[in-house]
Write a protein that holds these residues in place. Structure first.
Motif, PDB file in Angstrom:
ATOM      1  N   THR A 228       1.210   5.438  -0.132  1.00  0.00           N
ATOM      2  CA  THR A 228       0.515   6.693   0.078  1.00  0.00           C
ATOM      3  C   THR A 228       1.269   7.763  -0.692  1.00  0.00           C
ATOM      4  O   THR A 228       2.440   8.024  -0.426  1.00  0.00           O
TER       5      THR A 228
ATOM      6  N   THR B 147       0.861  -1.162   0.000  1.00  0.00           N
ATOM      7  CA  THR B 147       0.000   0.000   0.000  1.00  0.00           C
ATOM      8  C   THR B 147       0.902   1.218   0.000  1.00  0.00           C
ATOM      9  O   THR B 147       1.754   1.353   0.871  1.00  0.00           O
TER      10      THR B 147
ATOM     11  N   LYS C 116      -3.116  10.109  -0.890  1.00  0.00           N
ATOM     12  CA  LYS C 116      -4.011   9.086  -1.447  1.00  0.00           C
ATOM     13  C   LYS C 116      -3.334   7.736  -1.329  1.00  0.00           C
ATOM     14  O   LYS C 116      -2.148   7.600  -1.613  1.00  0.00           O
ATOM     15  N   LYS C 117      -4.081   6.721  -0.912  1.00  0.00           N
ATOM     16  CA  LYS C 117      -3.531   5.374  -0.770  1.00  0.00           C
ATOM     17  C   LYS C 117      -3.796   4.572  -2.033  1.00  0.00           C
ATOM     18  O   LYS C 117      -4.886   4.607  -2.592  1.00  0.00           O
ATOM     19  N   TYR C 118      -2.745   3.856  -2.465  1.00  0.00           N
ATOM     20  CA  TYR C 118      -2.835   2.986  -3.629  1.00  0.00           C
ATOM     21  C   TYR C 118      -2.360   1.607  -3.214  1.00  0.00           C
ATOM     22  O   TYR C 118      -1.352   1.473  -2.552  1.00  0.00           O
ATOM     23  N   ARG C 119      -3.076   0.568  -3.618  1.00  0.00           N
ATOM     24  CA  ARG C 119      -2.667  -0.803  -3.354  1.00  0.00           C
ATOM     25  C   ARG C 119      -2.108  -1.360  -4.652  1.00  0.00           C
ATOM     26  O   ARG C 119      -2.763  -1.306  -5.677  1.00  0.00           O
ATOM     27  N   VAL C 120      -0.893  -1.869  -4.603  1.00  0.00           N
ATOM     28  CA  VAL C 120      -0.243  -2.383  -5.802  1.00  0.00           C
ATOM     29  C   VAL C 120       0.242  -3.805  -5.559  1.00  0.00           C
ATOM     30  O   VAL C 120       0.625  -4.164  -4.457  1.00  0.00           O
TER      31      VAL C 120
END
Length: 134
Positions: free
Chosen positions: A6, A4, A10-14
């Motif tokens: 940030t 995850t 904004k949080k992004y899951r990759v």
């Protein structure tokens, strides 16, 4: 492995796949990026731990703390810093273009720029030296 990230609040899951024997390194030139490992769901296949970072770039030479390296592959779009200029941590050195996006490459340390090792239009690879500090 899932991470995850940030970025700008904004949080992004990759999803990240690490091939056996590959180095995993987070670029030091991204000052405020937070990376947090996410626990895989139960029943997921375990993955081998990534190989430790050895501190030597491809080619076998020792890493110098005074050398700023490119974290990504791209083309030099703009060289902002000049030889003899004093920079602080996170001051802009170079702008790279990769996949039609501009990426700011910033100073990883405070100091005086001794050499600029790239020029506008030049293709660079990850780990390639961009600038050297005195």
């Amino acid at each position: 492995m899932q991470l995850t990230m940030t970025i700008d609040g904004k949080k992004y899951r990759v999803d990240v796949e690490v091939e056996e024997g590959e180095e995993v390194r987070l670029a030091e030139s991204f000052p405020t990026t937070t990376v947090q490992a996410v626990t895989p769901p139960s029943g997921a296949m375990p993955m081998a731990a990534p190989a430790p970072v050895t501190g030597a770039p491809p080619g076998g030479t020792a890493v110098s703390d005074k050398i700023c390296r490119s974290p990504i592959a791209g083309v030099v779009f703009k060289v902002v810093a000049q030889v003899g200029q004093h920079l602080e941590v996170n001051d802009l050195l170079v702008v790279l273009e990769a996949m039609k996006m501009e990426t700011n490459i910033t100073a990883h340390m405070s100091g005086t720029v001794d050499k600029i090792l790239v020029s506008v239009g030049e293709a660079v690879q990850p780990g390639q030296p961009i600038a050297e500090f005195a």
